[in-house]
Design an enzyme around this catalytic site. Structure first.
Site, PDB file in Angstrom:
ATOM      1  N   LYS A  22       0.838  -1.214   0.000  1.00 23.66           N
ATOM      2  CA  LYS A  22       0.000   0.000   0.000  1.00 23.66           C
ATOM      3  C   LYS A  22       0.868   1.257   0.000  1.00 23.66           C
ATOM      4  CE  LYS A  22      -2.607   2.423   3.653  1.00 23.66           C
ATOM      5  NZ  LYS A  22      -1.472   3.138   4.250  1.00 23.66           N
ATOM      6  N   ASN A  23       1.831   1.294   0.926  1.00 20.55           N
ATOM      7  CA  ASN A  23       2.589   2.537   1.088  1.00 20.55           C
ATOM      8  C   ASN A  23       3.577   2.788  -0.043  1.00 20.55           C
ATOM      9  OD1 ASN A  23       1.144   2.905   3.383  1.00 20.55           O
ATOM     10  ND2 ASN A  23       2.833   2.600   4.817  1.00 20.55           N
ATOM     11  N   ARG A  92      -4.729  10.290   4.205  1.00 20.63           N
ATOM     12  CA  ARG A  92      -3.597  11.205   4.321  1.00 20.63           C
ATOM     13  C   ARG A  92      -2.721  11.189   3.072  1.00 20.63           C
ATOM     14  NH1 ARG A  92      -0.640  14.300   8.071  1.00 20.63           N
ATOM     15  NH2 ARG A  92       1.609  14.107   7.864  1.00 20.63           N
ATOM     16  N   CYS A 116      -6.040   7.835   8.967  1.00 23.93           N
ATOM     17  CA  CYS A 116      -6.393   7.175  10.219  1.00 23.93           C
ATOM     18  C   CYS A 116      -6.163   8.102  11.402  1.00 23.93           C
ATOM     19  CB  CYS A 116      -5.530   5.925  10.393  1.00 23.93           C
ATOM     20  SG  CYS A 116      -6.225   4.482   9.615  1.00 23.93           S
ATOM     21  N   ARG A 121      -0.831  14.230  13.316  1.00 19.83           N
ATOM     22  CA  ARG A 121      -0.384  14.182  11.925  1.00 19.83           C
ATOM     23  C   ARG A 121      -0.376  15.530  11.212  1.00 19.83           C
ATOM     24  NH1 ARG A 121      -2.210   8.389   9.519  1.00 19.83           N
ATOM     25  NH2 ARG A 121      -0.187   8.535   8.561  1.00 19.83           N
ATOM     26  N   PRO A 122       0.417  16.475  11.700  1.00 22.95           N
ATOM     27  CA  PRO A 122       0.523  17.771  11.029  1.00 22.95           C
ATOM     28  C   PRO A 122       1.291  17.655   9.706  1.00 22.95           C
ATOM     29  CG  PRO A 122       2.049  17.654  12.876  1.00 22.95           C
ATOM     30  CD  PRO A 122       1.282  16.369  12.871  1.00 22.95           C
ATOM     31  N   ILE A 123       1.298  18.739   8.913  1.00 26.25           N
ATOM     32  CA  ILE A 123       1.997  18.682   7.626  1.00 26.25           C
ATOM     33  C   ILE A 123       3.069  19.779   7.511  1.00 26.25           C
ATOM     34  CG2 ILE A 123       0.099  17.532   6.417  1.00 26.25           C
ATOM     35  CD1 ILE A 123      -0.646  20.211   5.171  1.00 26.25           C
ATOM     36  N   ASP A 124       3.498  20.284   8.680  1.00 21.18           N
ATOM     37  CA  ASP A 124       4.463  21.393   8.679  1.00 21.18           C
ATOM     38  C   ASP A 124       5.771  21.051   7.955  1.00 21.18           C
ATOM     39  OD1 ASP A 124       4.561  19.567  10.917  1.00 21.18           O
ATOM     40  OD2 ASP A 124       6.161  20.784  11.765  1.00 21.18           O
ATOM     41  N   ASP A 305       3.665   0.636  12.260  1.00 20.19           N
ATOM     42  CA  ASP A 305       2.494  -0.032  11.677  1.00 20.19           C
ATOM     43  C   ASP A 305       2.334  -1.470  12.162  1.00 20.19           C
ATOM     44  OD1 ASP A 305       1.777   2.226  10.351  1.00 20.19           O
ATOM     45  OD2 ASP A 305       2.446   1.586   8.374  1.00 20.19           O
ATOM     46  N   ILE A 327       6.410   7.039  17.260  1.00 20.87           N
ATOM     47  CA  ILE A 327       6.121   7.758  16.003  1.00 20.87           C
ATOM     48  C   ILE A 327       4.774   8.487  16.069  1.00 20.87           C
ATOM     49  CG2 ILE A 327       5.976   7.553  13.477  1.00 20.87           C
ATOM     50  CD1 ILE A 327       8.675   6.606  14.556  1.00 20.87           C
ATOM     51  N   ARG A 398      -8.738  -0.745   3.947  1.00 22.63           N
ATOM     52  CA  ARG A 398      -7.904   0.328   3.382  1.00 22.63           C
ATOM     53  C   ARG A 398      -6.517  -0.204   3.028  1.00 22.63           C
ATOM     54  NH1 ARG A 398      -7.538   5.566   6.812  1.00 22.63           N
ATOM     55  NH2 ARG A 398      -6.085   5.810   5.104  1.00 22.63           N
TER      56      ARG A 398
HETATM   57  C1  UD1 Z   1       3.708   6.954   6.541  1.00 22.72           C
HETATM   58  C2  UD1 Z   1       2.913   5.687   6.262  1.00 22.72           C
HETATM   59  C3  UD1 Z   1       2.330   5.134   7.547  1.00 22.72           C
HETATM   60  C4  UD1 Z   1       3.428   4.930   8.587  1.00 22.72           C
HETATM   61  C5  UD1 Z   1       4.256   6.212   8.758  1.00 22.72           C
HETATM   62  C6  UD1 Z   1       5.466   6.020   9.652  1.00 22.72           C
HETATM   63  C7  UD1 Z   1       2.112   5.999   3.995  1.00 22.72           C
HETATM   64  C8  UD1 Z   1       0.960   6.218   3.082  1.00 22.72           C
HETATM   65  N1  UD1 Z   1       1.852   6.010   5.317  1.00 22.72           N
HETATM   66  O1  UD1 Z   1       2.802   7.912   7.061  1.00 22.72           O
HETATM   67  O2  UD1 Z   1       1.707   3.880   7.260  1.00 22.72           O
HETATM   68  O3  UD1 Z   1       2.856   4.601   9.823  1.00 22.72           O
HETATM   69  O4  UD1 Z   1       4.739   6.661   7.462  1.00 22.72           O
HETATM   70  O5  UD1 Z   1       6.272   5.001   9.172  1.00 22.72           O
HETATM   71  O6  UD1 Z   1       3.230   5.789   3.557  1.00 22.72           O
HETATM   72  N2  UD1 Z   1       4.992  14.678  11.190  1.00 22.72           N
HETATM   73  C9  UD1 Z   1       4.981  16.016  11.534  1.00 22.72           C
HETATM   74  N3  UD1 Z   1       4.915  16.946  10.530  1.00 22.72           N
HETATM   75  C10 UD1 Z   1       4.867  16.595   9.202  1.00 22.72           C
HETATM   76  C11 UD1 Z   1       4.901  15.220   8.870  1.00 22.72           C
HETATM   77  C12 UD1 Z   1       4.950  14.278   9.881  1.00 22.72           C
HETATM   78  O7  UD1 Z   1       5.022  16.358  12.715  1.00 22.72           O
HETATM   79  O8  UD1 Z   1       4.817  17.488   8.347  1.00 22.72           O
HETATM   80  C13 UD1 Z   1       5.033  13.654  12.256  1.00 22.72           C
HETATM   81  C14 UD1 Z   1       3.735  12.834  12.292  1.00 22.72           C
HETATM   82  O9  UD1 Z   1       2.728  13.475  13.016  1.00 22.72           O
HETATM   83  C15 UD1 Z   1       4.193  11.562  12.941  1.00 22.72           C
HETATM   84  C16 UD1 Z   1       5.626  11.400  12.422  1.00 22.72           C
HETATM   85  O10 UD1 Z   1       6.029  12.693  11.975  1.00 22.72           O
HETATM   86  O11 UD1 Z   1       4.225  11.713  14.329  1.00 22.72           O
HETATM   87  C17 UD1 Z   1       5.756  10.389  11.289  1.00 22.72           C
HETATM   88  O12 UD1 Z   1       5.016  10.828  10.200  1.00 22.72           O
HETATM   89  P1  UD1 Z   1       5.377  10.434   8.697  1.00 22.72           P
HETATM   90  O13 UD1 Z   1       6.669   9.697   8.652  1.00 22.72           O
HETATM   91  O14 UD1 Z   1       5.239  11.675   7.875  1.00 22.72           O
HETATM   92  O15 UD1 Z   1       4.205   9.433   8.365  1.00 22.72           O
HETATM   93  P2  UD1 Z   1       3.219   9.448   7.129  1.00 22.72           P
HETATM   94  O16 UD1 Z   1       3.964   9.795   5.888  1.00 22.72           O
HETATM   95  O17 UD1 Z   1       2.000  10.214   7.473  1.00 22.72           O
END
Ligand code: UD1
Length: 417
Positions: A22-23, A92, A116, A121-124, A305, A327, A398
């Site tokens: 999936k990922n 996401r 989920c 899960r911010p996007i900063d 995961d 995480i 999913r």
């Molecule tokens: C991806 C995977 C998910 C997996 C995760 C960690 C996909 C589609 N999803 O999710 O299955 O559990 O990696 O291996 O590939 N964070 C911030 N700011 C940001 C981005 C992330 O603070 O802009 C934080 C998140 O809140 C979280 C951590 O960083 O606590 C890890 O997030 P990230 O590695 O970005 O995970 P995803 O890409 O969302």
């Protein structure tokens, strides 16, 4: 079918073929926006998140058709409308479209992506990296608007190896002018798969699979046939299912090379794991051993995961295990359900649980609230005495293509209801 019925207590035995990842599939599907030619993705999993991403691609003007072995994606005239609706809010990974659209159209407008509910899960990190490449963001009527005049390479140091942010940067960087360096990039195999796909298409990327990426942008990308690698999280799910039911399975095509940390934990718990030509052979121990402490970490550490599945195994182990979720802050949502089944788990604070192993779990009515936690409840039900009904399985679908069929192939008494 949104519920799964499980008659527990059957040891899983036999072999099962592991689905595509999936990922890996999701960012690669978004990346197909970057080529004007036709892409064919073999081994693409037929899961709802993939169907969601495909409907988003179609809404953008791409032609997408499933064929027997995979999915064919033909470029169309891209429309620049607003990306909104359930497919954006509920997933996401719709965020990958941000990087891909900025790269191809120079702009994107979208609702904030969801996914989920396993934490804030911010996007900063995504936004500040893309800003360095010349992208301007603003928020209007609750929509995120991105625009760029001159998308250019940049030196980007990530404060945390975010998987999604690394992938978004890669998507933008392959089309940007000049070189982008990413220091502290995520090393997850799915990031590497995205790089390998783009390199097949003609992108110039150095360091795939490492924490330091060098991407020289601006190459024209060609259409290719690419095979989505197998899903290490699905393989890990069935590994733990084998462990907790006392079974013996062959996980065909399991990506063993990406599963070191998981296999190490399973072996410490007493399982016998062998890499064989067909995949991964797993034999459960007579009695699961508690391993004292387990921490989730970015790859190559133990994956977040699979933390819920390890929690189920620790619940049935002899002794105590402390599980630290490093995480996502909200990944112990299944604890109440497991305790109702007879487990002894105490969440000490949001990222830390103390698990005292118990002899058995009993079946019950269980509610899945997110993808991986939901799959872990199915595993707990397989190990439990009696019958369980797991509701909320739309979350499980999913990421798992055919979890009931897979488990039935291994002898489990499971049905969709
Ligand atoms: C991806 C995977 C998910 C997996 C995760 C960690 C996909 C589609 N999803 O999710 O299955 O559990 O990696 O291996 O590939 N964070 C911030 N700011 C940001 C981005 C992330 O603070 O802009 C934080 C998140 O809140 C979280 C951590 O960083 O606590 C890890 O997030 P990230 O590695 O970005 O995970 P995803 O890409 O969302």
């Amino acid at each position: 079918m949104n519920s799964i019925q499980v008659h527990g207590g059957v040891a899983l035995c036999g072999k099962v073929c592991i689905q595509g990842s999936k990922n890996a599939a999701l960012p690669i599907l978004a990346a197909t926006l970057l080529t004007k030619e036709t892409t064919f993705l073999l081994n693409c999993p037929r899961i709802t998140d993939v169907h969601g991403m495909i409907s988003l691609l179609k809404s953008l003007g791409m032609k997408v058709n499933w064929e027997e072995n995979g999915v064919r994606i033909e470029a169309g005239e891209l429309c620049k409308g607003t990306m909104q609706g359930e497919a954006i809010r509920g997933m996401r990974s719709s965020l990958f479209l941000l990087g891909a659209l900025i790269a191809t159209c120079g702009e994107a407008t979208m609702e904030y992506p969801g996914g989920c509910m396993i934490g804030k899960r911010p996007i900063d990190i995504h936004l500040s990296a893309l800003r360095k490449m010349g992208v301007c963001f603003c928020e209007e009527d609750g929509l995120l608007k991105a625009k760029v005049q001159n998308l250019h390479g940049a030196m980007i140091e990530l404060p945390f190896p975010s998987v999604g942010a690394t992938e978004n940067i890669i998507l933008a960087a392959v089309m940007a002018e000049g070189e982008t360096q990413v220091i502290g990039a995520a090393r997850e195999p799915e990031v590497e798969a995205l790089c390998r796909y783009l390199m097949c298409c003609g992108a110039d990327i150095e360091g795939a699979g490492t924490s330091c990426l060098k991407i020289r942008g601006g190459n024209t990308l060609f259409g290719v046939e690419y095979r989505i690698p197998e899903d290490r999280i699905v393989a890990g799910t069935y590994l733990f299912a084998t462990m907790v039911t006392g079974g013996c399975t062959l996980l065909e095509h399991a990506p063993v090379g990406q599963m070191d940390a998981v296999i190490r934990v399973a072996e410490q718990m007493g399982a016998v794991c062998h890499m064989v030509e067909e995949g991964l052979y797993v034999q459960a121990p007579e009695e699961i051993k508690a391993i004292g402490r387990l921490q989730t970490k970015p790859y190559p550490g133990f994956p977040t995961d699979l933390q819920s599945m390890a929690l189920v195994a620790a619940s049935l182990a002899r002794g105590e295990t402390d599980i630290e979720e490093q995480i996502f802050e909200n990944r112990f949502q299944i604890v109440d359900c497991l305790n109702k089944m007879g487990a002894d788990i105490r969440v000490m604070h949001s990222g830390y649980a103390r698990v005292k192993g118990v002899e058995r779990l009993s079946g019950g009515l269980l509610e899945a609230k997110e993808l991986r936690g939901g799959a872990a409840l199915v595993i707990a039900a397989l190990a439990a005495e009696g019958e369980s009904i797991i509701t909320g399985c739309q979350f499980i679908y999913r990421g798992y293509e055919k979890i009931e069929n897979d488990l039935r192939e291994l002898g489990a008494r499971v049905a969709g209801v």
